[in-house]
Design a protein around this motif. Structure first.
Motif, short mmCIF file in Angstrom:
data_model
loop_
_atom_site.label_atom_id
_atom_site.label_comp_id
_atom_site.label_asym_id
_atom_site.label_seq_id
_atom_site.Cartn_x
_atom_site.Cartn_y
_atom_site.Cartn_z
N GLU A 1 11.61 12.24 3.55
CA GLU A 1 11.30 13.59 3.07
C GLU A 1 10.05 13.65 2.20
O GLU A 1 9.98 14.41 1.24
CB GLU A 1 12.52 14.20 2.37
N ILE A 2 9.07 12.84 2.56
CA ILE A 2 7.77 12.91 1.91
C ILE A 2 6.95 13.94 2.69
O ILE A 2 6.90 13.89 3.92
CB ILE A 2 7.08 11.53 1.86
N GLU A 3 6.34 14.86 1.98
CA GLU A 3 5.62 15.95 2.61
C GLU A 3 4.58 15.45 3.61
O GLU A 3 3.82 14.53 3.31
CB GLU A 3 4.91 16.81 1.55
N SER B 1 0.79 -1.24 0.00
CA SER B 1 0.00 0.00 0.00
C SER B 1 0.82 1.29 0.00
O SER B 1 0.33 2.33 -0.41
CB SER B 1 -0.96 0.01 1.19
N LEU B 2 2.07 1.24 0.41
CA LEU B 2 2.90 2.44 0.41
C LEU B 2 3.58 2.67 -0.94
O LEU B 2 4.13 3.74 -1.18
CB LEU B 2 3.94 2.36 1.52
N LEU B 3 3.55 1.68 -1.81
CA LEU B 3 4.23 1.82 -3.10
C LEU B 3 3.70 2.99 -3.92
O LEU B 3 4.51 3.76 -4.46
CB LEU B 3 4.15 0.51 -3.88
N PRO B 4 2.39 3.20 -4.04
CA PRO B 4 1.93 4.37 -4.81
C PRO B 4 2.45 5.69 -4.24
O PRO B 4 2.87 6.57 -4.99
CB PRO B 4 0.40 4.28 -4.73
N LEU B 5 2.44 5.84 -2.94
CA LEU B 5 2.96 7.04 -2.29
C LEU B 5 4.43 7.23 -2.62
O LEU B 5 4.85 8.32 -3.04
CB LEU B 5 2.77 6.95 -0.77
N TYR B 6 5.22 6.19 -2.45
CA TYR B 6 6.65 6.30 -2.72
C TYR B 6 6.93 6.57 -4.19
O TYR B 6 7.79 7.40 -4.53
CB TYR B 6 7.40 5.05 -2.24
N LEU B 7 6.21 5.92 -5.07
CA LEU B 7 6.45 6.13 -6.50
C LEU B 7 6.11 7.56 -6.91
O LEU B 7 6.86 8.20 -7.65
CB LEU B 7 5.66 5.13 -7.33
N LYS B 8 5.00 8.07 -6.42
CA LYS B 8 4.53 9.41 -6.83
C LYS B 8 5.23 10.54 -6.08
O LYS B 8 5.23 11.67 -6.56
CB LYS B 8 3.02 9.53 -6.64
N GLU B 9 5.83 10.26 -4.95
CA GLU B 9 6.46 11.33 -4.18
C GLU B 9 7.98 11.14 -4.06
O GLU B 9 8.74 11.97 -4.52
CB GLU B 9 5.82 11.44 -2.79
N TYR B 10 8.43 10.07 -3.47
CA TYR B 10 9.86 9.85 -3.25
C TYR B 10 10.60 9.68 -4.57
O TYR B 10 11.72 10.15 -4.73
CB TYR B 10 10.04 8.63 -2.34
N LYS C 1 9.40 10.72 -7.60
CA LYS C 1 8.70 11.54 -8.59
C LYS C 1 9.61 12.09 -9.68
O LYS C 1 9.14 12.39 -10.78
CB LYS C 1 7.94 12.68 -7.91
N ASP C 2 10.88 12.21 -9.42
CA ASP C 2 11.81 12.73 -10.41
C ASP C 2 12.52 11.63 -11.20
O ASP C 2 13.44 11.91 -11.97
CB ASP C 2 12.84 13.64 -9.74
N GLU C 3 12.11 10.39 -11.01
CA GLU C 3 12.71 9.26 -11.72
C GLU C 3 12.04 9.14 -13.09
O GLU C 3 10.88 8.75 -13.18
CB GLU C 3 12.52 7.97 -10.91
N PRO C 4 12.75 9.46 -14.17
CA PRO C 4 12.13 9.48 -15.50
C PRO C 4 11.62 8.12 -15.97
O PRO C 4 10.71 8.06 -16.79
CB PRO C 4 13.24 9.99 -16.42
N LEU C 5 12.16 7.05 -15.44
CA LEU C 5 11.73 5.71 -15.84
C LEU C 5 10.24 5.50 -15.60
O LEU C 5 9.58 4.75 -16.31
CB LEU C 5 12.55 4.66 -15.08
N PHE C 6 9.67 6.20 -14.60
CA PHE C 6 8.28 5.99 -14.22
C PHE C 6 7.35 7.11 -14.68
O PHE C 6 6.18 7.15 -14.28
CB PHE C 6 8.17 5.82 -12.70
N ASN C 7 7.84 8.02 -15.51
CA ASN C 7 7.02 9.17 -15.93
C ASN C 7 5.68 8.77 -16.55
O ASN C 7 4.68 9.45 -16.37
CB ASN C 7 7.78 10.05 -16.93
N GLU C 8 5.66 7.70 -17.30
CA GLU C 8 4.44 7.27 -17.99
C GLU C 8 3.72 6.13 -17.27
O GLU C 8 2.66 5.68 -17.72
CB GLU C 8 4.77 6.84 -19.43
N SER C 9 4.28 5.62 -16.20
CA SER C 9 3.69 4.49 -15.49
C SER C 9 2.42 4.90 -14.76
O SER C 9 2.35 5.97 -14.17
CB SER C 9 4.68 3.91 -14.46
#
Length: 167
Positions: free
Chosen positions: A94-96, A48-57, A59-67
């Protein structure tokens, strides 16, 4: 020998850390493979924390821009709470803090609310969901696939992915 609970069915005290490790571990593994997934489908509270980490932690990883992230939500799987320090451990990355309000009480429903908040689409994976999650899902304007019987879900999921998530 056990994954989430001890022999008496009690949650392990470090399941919060296991969930963080799982989320980051999956994302780091995909990065190492240099594979940009179209859809990442999340199942269960441990992920359940994966969406949060992917979209926030990440977020600047270009590999996931379209995921896109799809989360399947199921009937409640535990009644207790995870370690109350979970929110502090996520803040360490450092997640808001504004993204973490549901984690102040780290129970099943609130973990799933966090996954819902950061997902692009949702699937009701059980016929019956906790009322609070049912209302939470219905309040969002995200694509939602209602529960599908086992003999029908493969086609329904494929259509949902192609017409609602990737379109």
């Amino acid at each position: 020998k056990a994954t989430l609970t001890d022999v008496d069915g009690k949650l392990f005290e470090d399941n919060d850390e296991r969930a963080i490790f799982f989320a980051k571990g999956v994302i780091e593994t995909v990065k190492k493979l240099n594979w940009a997934p179209d859809i990442i489908h999340i199942h269960g509270w441990m992920a359940s924390l994966l969406p949060l980490y992917l979209k926030e932690y990440y977020k600047d990883e270009p590999l996931f821009n379209e995921s896109k992230i799809v989360t399947s939500v199921y009937e409640q799987s535990f009644d207790e709470q995870l370690n109350s320090q979970l929110i502090d451990k996520v803040k360490f990355d450092e997640i808001e803090e504004g993204h973490l309000q549901n984690l102040t009480t780290p129970n099943y429903v609130n973990l799933m609310k966090t996954a819902i908040d950061f997902s692009d689409g949702l699937i009701k994976g059980s016929k019956d969901l906790p009322d609070e999650l049912e209302h939470y899902i219905n309040a969002y304007e995200k694509p939602v696939l209602d529960y599908q019987y086992p003999e029908e879900f493969a086609e329904a999921y494929t259509e949902f992915y192609t017409t609602q998530i990737l379109s």
